[in-house]
Design a protein around this motif. Structure first.
Motif, mmCIF file in Angstrom:
data_model
loop_
_atom_site.group_PDB
_atom_site.id
_atom_site.type_symbol
_atom_site.label_atom_id
_atom_site.label_comp_id
_atom_site.label_asym_id
_atom_site.label_seq_id
_atom_site.Cartn_x
_atom_site.Cartn_y
_atom_site.Cartn_z
ATOM 1 N N MET A 63 19.492 -30.859 -38.542
ATOM 2 C CA MET A 63 18.538 -30.276 -37.602
ATOM 3 C C MET A 63 19.243 -29.850 -36.316
ATOM 4 S SD MET A 63 16.709 -30.941 -34.585
ATOM 5 C CE MET A 63 16.894 -32.720 -34.400
ATOM 6 N N ALA A 64 20.081 -30.747 -35.753
ATOM 7 C CA ALA A 64 20.802 -30.443 -34.518
ATOM 8 C C ALA A 64 21.796 -29.306 -34.743
ATOM 9 C CB ALA A 64 21.514 -31.690 -34.011
ATOM 10 N N ARG A 65 22.472 -29.321 -35.906
ATOM 11 C CA ARG A 65 23.447 -28.277 -36.198
ATOM 12 C C ARG A 65 22.784 -26.914 -36.241
ATOM 13 N NH1 ARG A 65 25.131 -24.906 -39.617
ATOM 14 N NH2 ARG A 65 23.431 -25.343 -41.058
ATOM 15 N N GLN A 66 21.638 -26.831 -36.896
ATOM 16 C CA GLN A 66 20.956 -25.546 -37.013
ATOM 17 C C GLN A 66 20.471 -25.039 -35.658
ATOM 18 O OE1 GLN A 66 18.044 -24.634 -39.904
ATOM 19 N NE2 GLN A 66 19.345 -25.132 -41.640
ATOM 20 N N GLN A 67 19.914 -25.958 -34.862
ATOM 21 C CA GLN A 67 19.427 -25.540 -33.550
ATOM 22 C C GLN A 67 20.571 -25.079 -32.665
ATOM 23 O OE1 GLN A 67 16.828 -28.370 -31.698
ATOM 24 N NE2 GLN A 67 15.241 -28.160 -33.249
ATOM 25 N N ALA A 72 23.902 -20.693 -30.348
ATOM 26 C CA ALA A 72 25.247 -20.121 -30.244
ATOM 27 C C ALA A 72 25.244 -18.671 -30.720
ATOM 28 C CB ALA A 72 26.240 -20.946 -31.058
ATOM 29 N N ASP A 73 24.529 -18.402 -31.801
ATOM 30 C CA ASP A 73 24.447 -17.029 -32.312
ATOM 31 C C ASP A 73 23.820 -16.101 -31.278
ATOM 32 O OD1 ASP A 73 25.612 -17.701 -34.701
ATOM 33 O OD2 ASP A 73 23.718 -17.909 -35.794
ATOM 34 N N GLU A 74 22.787 -16.598 -30.577
ATOM 35 C CA GLU A 74 22.130 -15.795 -29.547
ATOM 36 C C GLU A 74 23.105 -15.480 -28.416
ATOM 37 O OE1 GLU A 74 18.821 -18.160 -28.410
ATOM 38 O OE2 GLU A 74 17.655 -17.738 -30.223
ATOM 39 N N ALA A 75 23.886 -16.492 -28.036
ATOM 40 C CA ALA A 75 24.868 -16.282 -26.962
ATOM 41 C C ALA A 75 25.963 -15.321 -27.401
ATOM 42 C CB ALA A 75 25.469 -17.613 -26.532
ATOM 43 N N LEU A 76 26.442 -15.497 -28.639
ATOM 44 C CA LEU A 76 27.529 -14.650 -29.132
ATOM 45 C C LEU A 76 27.086 -13.206 -29.277
ATOM 46 C CD1 LEU A 76 29.103 -17.008 -31.814
ATOM 47 C CD2 LEU A 76 29.907 -16.557 -29.495
ATOM 48 N N LEU A 122 27.653 -37.598 -34.964
ATOM 49 C CA LEU A 122 26.522 -36.826 -34.456
ATOM 50 C C LEU A 122 26.991 -35.903 -33.336
ATOM 51 C CD1 LEU A 122 23.606 -39.431 -34.262
ATOM 52 C CD2 LEU A 122 23.996 -37.702 -36.009
ATOM 53 N N GLY A 123 27.716 -36.482 -32.372
ATOM 54 C CA GLY A 123 28.216 -35.690 -31.259
ATOM 55 C C GLY A 123 29.215 -34.641 -31.708
ATOM 56 N N ALA A 124 30.071 -35.011 -32.652
ATOM 57 C CA ALA A 124 31.069 -34.064 -33.155
ATOM 58 C C ALA A 124 30.387 -32.876 -33.841
ATOM 59 C CB ALA A 124 32.018 -34.767 -34.121
ATOM 60 N N GLU A 125 29.353 -33.161 -34.631
ATOM 61 C CA GLU A 125 28.627 -32.095 -35.317
ATOM 62 C C GLU A 125 27.940 -31.185 -34.304
ATOM 63 O OE1 GLU A 125 27.428 -30.000 -38.717
ATOM 64 O OE2 GLU A 125 28.814 -31.680 -38.530
ATOM 65 N N GLY A 130 27.880 -25.614 -32.021
ATOM 66 C CA GLY A 130 27.436 -24.732 -30.953
ATOM 67 C C GLY A 130 28.502 -24.481 -29.913
ATOM 68 N N PRO A 131 28.752 -25.463 -29.034
ATOM 69 C CA PRO A 131 29.722 -25.242 -27.951
ATOM 70 C C PRO A 131 31.082 -24.749 -28.436
ATOM 71 C CG PRO A 131 28.499 -27.262 -27.573
ATOM 72 C CD PRO A 131 28.079 -26.766 -28.921
ATOM 73 N N ARG A 132 31.576 -25.291 -29.542
ATOM 74 C CA ARG A 132 32.896 -24.877 -30.016
ATOM 75 C C ARG A 132 32.891 -23.434 -30.500
ATOM 76 N NH1 ARG A 132 37.978 -26.292 -28.815
ATOM 77 N NH2 ARG A 132 39.366 -25.315 -30.297
ATOM 78 N N LEU A 133 31.801 -23.005 -31.134
ATOM 79 C CA LEU A 133 31.725 -21.622 -31.608
ATOM 80 C C LEU A 133 31.789 -20.653 -30.434
ATOM 81 C CD1 LEU A 133 28.911 -21.862 -34.325
ATOM 82 C CD2 LEU A 133 31.383 -21.720 -34.686
ATOM 83 N N VAL A 134 31.019 -20.960 -29.384
ATOM 84 C CA VAL A 134 31.018 -20.093 -28.202
ATOM 85 C C VAL A 134 32.383 -20.120 -27.531
ATOM 86 C CG1 VAL A 134 29.967 -19.676 -25.954
ATOM 87 C CG2 VAL A 134 28.536 -20.388 -27.878
#
Length: 214
Positions: A63-67, A72-76, A122-125, A130-134
């Motif tokens: 759930m957290a990964r998808q959100q 991240a996709d919106e930002a990218l 959990l934190g790593a995922e 998100g943050p890592r992709l951006v």
């Protein structure tokens, strides 16, 4: 049922389960969320829920990964690798700050921090989804801007991290500690505009350089 790898199959109720999970996790937190309540919110049986996710921890992670990935996709989508830095940085800065101050982001962040000792994955995922992709996309943008001689940066990864921290100035801690929970466009604009100005004063191609620097 013990946690294991998320079952790869998808079905018509997969997204339904995740929507129900998001509703309950964000309302009740990780500990307060029960599988019974999640199944009820999703409108599925516990057996159906478990057929997709063997345990609550994996369900929260997905759930957290998808959100995170969606944000991240919106930002990218705002990053045009051909636009000048002052344009790109402002757009990315506004989207970044809007995300980290949102109720949804704050709740997921608090759950990840609260569970970090027991479930560090959990934190790593959360970070990698998100943050890592951006971060990676901004590194690519900075590299392109350097090649166009619009920026002068020695350590690109550090510069990306510095920009994100500049955008959080005076806003992030107030939000995290509940000192202020709502911010106007003017509040955000003041910080982001200052972040861009400060960043370009340091890394812009026309910024003055230290004569002693290599």
């Amino acid at each position: 049922m013990q946690d294991g790898a998320v079952i790869a199959r998808r079905g018509s109720k997969y997204e339904q389960v995740l929507r129900g999970a998001g509703e309950v996790f964000l309302r009740d937190g990780f500990e307060g969320a029960s599988v019974d309540n999640i199944a009820r919110a999703a409108g599925v049986s516990k057996a159906t829920l478990y057929s997709y996710f063997p345990g609550k921890r994996l369900l929260f992670m997905e759930m957290a990964r998808q959100q995170c990935a969606r944000r991240a996709d919106e930002a990218l989508a705002a990053i045009d690798l051909h636009a000048p830095p002052d344009v790109v940085l402002r757009e990315v800065g506004y989207r970044f700050v809007d995300h980290i101050l949102s109720d949804e982001s704050q709740r997921v962040f608090r759950i990840c921090v609260a569970e970090a000792d027991r479930f560090p994955e959990l934190g790593a995922e959360f970070y990698h989804s998100g943050p890592r992709l951006v971060h990676n996309e901004m590194c690519a943008y900075f590299a392109a801007a350097i090649a166009r001689k619009e920026l002068v940066i020695d350590d690109v990864a550090l510069a990306v991290a510095q920009f994100s921290e500049l955008c959080k100035a005076d806003l992030w801690l107030k939000r995290v500690f509940g000192v202020q929970t709502r911010f106007s466009a003017a509040d955000i604009g003041l910080v982001v505009d200052a972040a861009v100005t400060t960043f370009l004063a340091r890394y812009g191609a026309l910024a003055p350089r230290d004569p002693g620097a290599p």
